[in-house]
Design a protein around this motif. Sequence first.
Motif, PDB file in Angstrom:
ATOM      1  N   THR A 150      30.072  34.024  38.472  1.00 24.97           N
ATOM      2  CA  THR A 150      28.764  33.549  38.919  1.00 24.97           C
ATOM      3  C   THR A 150      28.931  32.307  39.798  1.00 24.97           C
ATOM      4  OG1 THR A 150      28.461  32.071  37.042  1.00 24.97           O
ATOM      5  CG2 THR A 150      27.785  34.379  36.743  1.00 24.97           C
ATOM      6  N   GLU A 151      27.813  31.875  40.380  1.00 27.00           N
ATOM      7  CA  GLU A 151      27.833  30.647  41.175  1.00 27.00           C
ATOM      8  C   GLU A 151      28.285  29.458  40.335  1.00 27.00           C
ATOM      9  OE1 GLU A 151      27.282  30.016  44.483  1.00 27.00           O
ATOM     10  OE2 GLU A 151      27.425  32.203  44.628  1.00 27.00           O
ATOM     11  N   ALA A 152      27.978  29.498  39.058  1.00 30.55           N
ATOM     12  CA  ALA A 152      28.394  28.404  38.179  1.00 30.55           C
ATOM     13  C   ALA A 152      29.914  28.290  38.115  1.00 30.55           C
ATOM     14  CB  ALA A 152      27.818  28.623  36.781  1.00 30.55           C
ATOM     15  N   CYS A 153      30.604  29.417  38.198  1.00 27.72           N
ATOM     16  CA  CYS A 153      32.077  29.389  38.201  1.00 27.72           C
ATOM     17  C   CYS A 153      32.598  28.668  39.438  1.00 27.72           C
ATOM     18  CB  CYS A 153      32.632  30.805  38.152  1.00 27.72           C
ATOM     19  SG  CYS A 153      32.292  31.704  36.626  1.00 27.72           S
ATOM     20  N   TRP A 154      32.038  29.018  40.591  1.00 35.50           N
ATOM     21  CA  TRP A 154      32.490  28.373  41.827  1.00 35.50           C
ATOM     22  C   TRP A 154      32.129  26.887  41.808  1.00 35.50           C
ATOM     23  CZ3 TRP A 154      35.716  31.674  43.439  1.00 35.50           C
ATOM     24  CH2 TRP A 154      35.432  33.042  43.478  1.00 35.50           C
ATOM     25  N   ASP A 155      30.940  26.557  41.294  1.00 36.39           N
ATOM     26  CA  ASP A 155      30.539  25.158  41.229  1.00 36.39           C
ATOM     27  C   ASP A 155      31.475  24.360  40.328  1.00 36.39           C
ATOM     28  OD1 ASP A 155      28.428  25.729  42.909  1.00 36.39           O
ATOM     29  OD2 ASP A 155      26.937  25.852  41.289  1.00 36.39           O
ATOM     30  N   ARG A 156      31.970  24.976  39.281  1.00 38.28           N
ATOM     31  CA  ARG A 156      32.916  24.316  38.368  1.00 38.28           C
ATOM     32  C   ARG A 156      34.284  24.162  39.019  1.00 38.28           C
ATOM     33  NH1 ARG A 156      34.775  24.787  32.786  1.00 38.28           N
ATOM     34  NH2 ARG A 156      32.642  24.831  32.012  1.00 38.28           N
ATOM     35  N   GLY A 157      34.565  24.952  40.052  1.00 41.21           N
ATOM     36  CA  GLY A 157      35.889  24.919  40.664  1.00 41.21           C
ATOM     37  C   GLY A 157      36.906  25.793  39.959  1.00 41.21           C
ATOM     38  N   ILE A 158      36.425  26.767  39.207  1.00 42.63           N
ATOM     39  CA  ILE A 158      37.328  27.678  38.503  1.00 42.63           C
ATOM     40  C   ILE A 158      38.065  28.550  39.510  1.00 42.63           C
ATOM     41  CG2 ILE A 158      37.369  29.702  36.973  1.00 42.63           C
ATOM     42  CD1 ILE A 158      35.133  28.337  35.366  1.00 42.63           C
ATOM     43  N   GLU A 159      39.361  28.675  39.345  1.00 45.62           N
ATOM     44  CA  GLU A 159      40.166  29.526  40.208  1.00 45.62           C
ATOM     45  C   GLU A 159      40.075  30.967  39.717  1.00 45.62           C
ATOM     46  OE1 GLU A 159      44.065  27.763  41.561  1.00 45.62           O
ATOM     47  OE2 GLU A 159      43.598  26.412  39.884  1.00 45.62           O
ATOM     48  N   VAL A 160      39.978  31.889  40.652  1.00 46.36           N
ATOM     49  CA  VAL A 160      39.774  33.300  40.308  1.00 46.36           C
ATOM     50  C   VAL A 160      40.816  34.160  41.008  1.00 46.36           C
ATOM     51  CG1 VAL A 160      38.159  35.251  40.351  1.00 46.36           C
ATOM     52  CG2 VAL A 160      37.289  32.906  40.057  1.00 46.36           C
ATOM     53  N   SER A 161      41.390  35.082  40.252  1.00 42.49           N
ATOM     54  CA  SER A 161      42.319  36.065  40.812  1.00 42.49           C
ATOM     55  C   SER A 161      41.832  37.456  40.428  1.00 42.49           C
ATOM     56  CB  SER A 161      43.734  35.852  40.264  1.00 42.49           C
ATOM     57  OG  SER A 161      44.593  36.925  40.623  1.00 42.49           O
ATOM     58  N   SER A 162      42.114  38.425  41.281  1.00 44.95           N
ATOM     59  CA  SER A 162      41.697  39.802  41.027  1.00 44.95           C
ATOM     60  C   SER A 162      42.865  40.748  41.283  1.00 44.95           C
ATOM     61  CB  SER A 162      40.525  40.165  41.941  1.00 44.95           C
ATOM     62  OG  SER A 162      40.317  41.561  41.972  1.00 44.95           O
ATOM     63  N   VAL A 216      40.300  32.317  35.929  1.00 45.76           N
ATOM     64  CA  VAL A 216      39.979  33.671  35.479  1.00 45.76           C
ATOM     65  C   VAL A 216      40.893  34.633  36.217  1.00 45.76           C
ATOM     66  CG1 VAL A 216      38.245  35.498  35.429  1.00 45.76           C
ATOM     67  CG2 VAL A 216      37.561  33.120  34.995  1.00 45.76           C
ATOM     68  N   VAL A 217      41.590  35.473  35.469  1.00 46.50           N
ATOM     69  CA  VAL A 217      42.451  36.503  36.055  1.00 46.50           C
ATOM     70  C   VAL A 217      41.865  37.851  35.677  1.00 46.50           C
ATOM     71  CG1 VAL A 217      44.754  37.525  36.074  1.00 46.50           C
ATOM     72  CG2 VAL A 217      44.508  35.035  35.998  1.00 46.50           C
ATOM     73  N   HIS A 218      41.410  38.594  36.679  1.00 49.22           N
ATOM     74  CA  HIS A 218      40.694  39.852  36.446  1.00 49.22           C
ATOM     75  C   HIS A 218      41.657  41.025  36.581  1.00 49.22           C
ATOM     76  CE1 HIS A 218      37.233  42.342  36.012  1.00 49.22           C
ATOM     77  NE2 HIS A 218      37.244  42.810  37.245  1.00 49.22           N
ATOM     78  N   THR A 219      41.678  41.896  35.583  1.00 45.93           N
ATOM     79  CA  THR A 219      42.595  43.038  35.576  1.00 45.93           C
ATOM     80  C   THR A 219      41.968  44.275  36.210  1.00 45.93           C
ATOM     81  OG1 THR A 219      41.856  43.697  33.360  1.00 45.93           O
ATOM     82  CG2 THR A 219      43.771  42.221  33.497  1.00 45.93           C
ATOM     83  N   ALA A 220      41.019  44.071  37.100  1.00 42.83           N
ATOM     84  CA  ALA A 220      40.396  45.176  37.835  1.00 42.83           C
ATOM     85  C   ALA A 220      40.100  44.668  39.242  1.00 42.83           C
ATOM     86  CB  ALA A 220      39.151  45.670  37.109  1.00 42.83           C
ATOM     87  N   GLY A 221      39.186  45.344  39.945  1.00 42.25           N
ATOM     88  CA  GLY A 221      38.940  45.013  41.334  1.00 42.25           C
ATOM     89  C   GLY A 221      37.846  43.981  41.523  1.00 42.25           C
ATOM     90  N   SER A 222      36.604  44.439  41.563  1.00 43.50           N
ATOM     91  CA  SER A 222      35.490  43.552  41.883  1.00 43.50           C
ATOM     92  C   SER A 222      35.218  42.551  40.759  1.00 43.50           C
ATOM     93  CB  SER A 222      34.224  44.369  42.145  1.00 43.50           C
ATOM     94  OG  SER A 222      33.125  43.512  42.382  1.00 43.50           O
ATOM     95  N   VAL A 223      34.922  41.310  41.152  1.00 41.90           N
ATOM     96  CA  VAL A 223      34.558  40.278  40.184  1.00 41.90           C
ATOM     97  C   VAL A 223      33.063  39.973  40.215  1.00 41.90           C
ATOM     98  CG1 VAL A 223      36.850  39.237  40.306  1.00 41.90           C
ATOM     99  CG2 VAL A 223      35.027  38.375  41.801  1.00 41.90           C
ATOM    100  N   ARG A 224      32.310  40.763  40.987  1.00 45.70           N
ATOM    101  CA  ARG A 224      30.887  40.481  41.152  1.00 45.70           C
ATOM    102  C   ARG A 224      30.111  40.518  39.836  1.00 45.70           C
ATOM    103  NH1 ARG A 224      28.432  40.598  46.061  1.00 45.70           N
ATOM    104  NH2 ARG A 224      29.724  41.032  47.859  1.00 45.70           N
ATOM    105  N   GLY A 225      30.550  41.318  38.893  1.00 43.71           N
ATOM    106  CA  GLY A 225      29.784  41.481  37.660  1.00 43.71           C
ATOM    107  C   GLY A 225      29.847  40.297  36.727  1.00 43.71           C
TER     108      GLY A 225
END
Length: 344
Positions: A101-113, A89-98
Amino acid sequence: MPSTTPAAAARRPRAAVAMKPDAAAAVLAPRSLAALAEVCALAPLPVLDDFTTDRARATLADAELLVTGWGCPPLDETVLAAAPRLRAVVHTAGSVRGHITEACWDRGIEVSSAAAANALPVAEYTVAMILLSGKRALERARDYRVERRRDDWLRTSPEVGNYGRTVGILSASLIGRRVIELLRPYDLRVLLHDPYVSAADAADLGVRPVELAELFAQSDVVSVHTPLLPATRGLVSRELLTSMRPDGVLINTSRGAVVDQHALTDVLQLGRIRAILDVTDPDALPSAHPLWECDNALITPHLAGSQGNEWQRLVDLAVREIGRWAAGDGFAHPVRRERLAFLA
């Protein structure tokens, strides 16, 4: 426009855009969409803003990467079940809290902000307000408009000016660190309170670490850059506000609830300090709130973050991140699960 590496261009991951339609209309100009299309195979628009529709499920089934923005729905277990190939997931803004989810981290999805890109305009706003408050520019301009005559500049108070002023930074967040960086060319003394920054790190930043009480008591300006967490709600207390130097300035570009707003209103009504507030609690301050009547408070409508042409910077960072990820180089601006508790 950001260029892509040959590897990135040869391997374009299947991607979809997920955010509110009005956010997409603002952020994803034709130039931005063209740049994204160079580094990933974008699913046809419109953007996804509801993951429960048949179209969304069909799009998610093929997506390896999501380009997200303001208003992206949460990526919970149900959504992830419909997106078996999703890996980033590549986020085009700041916070990814919205939406992360925990399910993303459990899946091992890589996240950029794009938080680092969004930090710059907030830091620029902050530095501008620090310097303007030192010259009392806004108040003097208001008086000039009323009186229509210049004051005697040779009688200017020695308290006016920016030479040797002390600026206190509350939290070495991404934005706090950028403010410190931008303040380096000026003849200012910079203090920092952040319990997670060591003395050695503070020395590298070129600031003096102090306790919270000393930050407020010794600074001419205190700039708040603390994320809103359970431990930081109301952190800027009545005691701290009343300890500030007479005519001291509180700048808040973080979250309104980090400050005890009732106490701040009381202190401002006494005329002891000044405040520059880009955020309040609630964010849209009620029209009858007494803060509006405080001449020593400048309230701006949450404009410090990226707006207008600054949105392009967010997308440019996202494009670079996708190019790096597609080339196997990983994200330059990853969001780590273990650091999420310290982020806005």
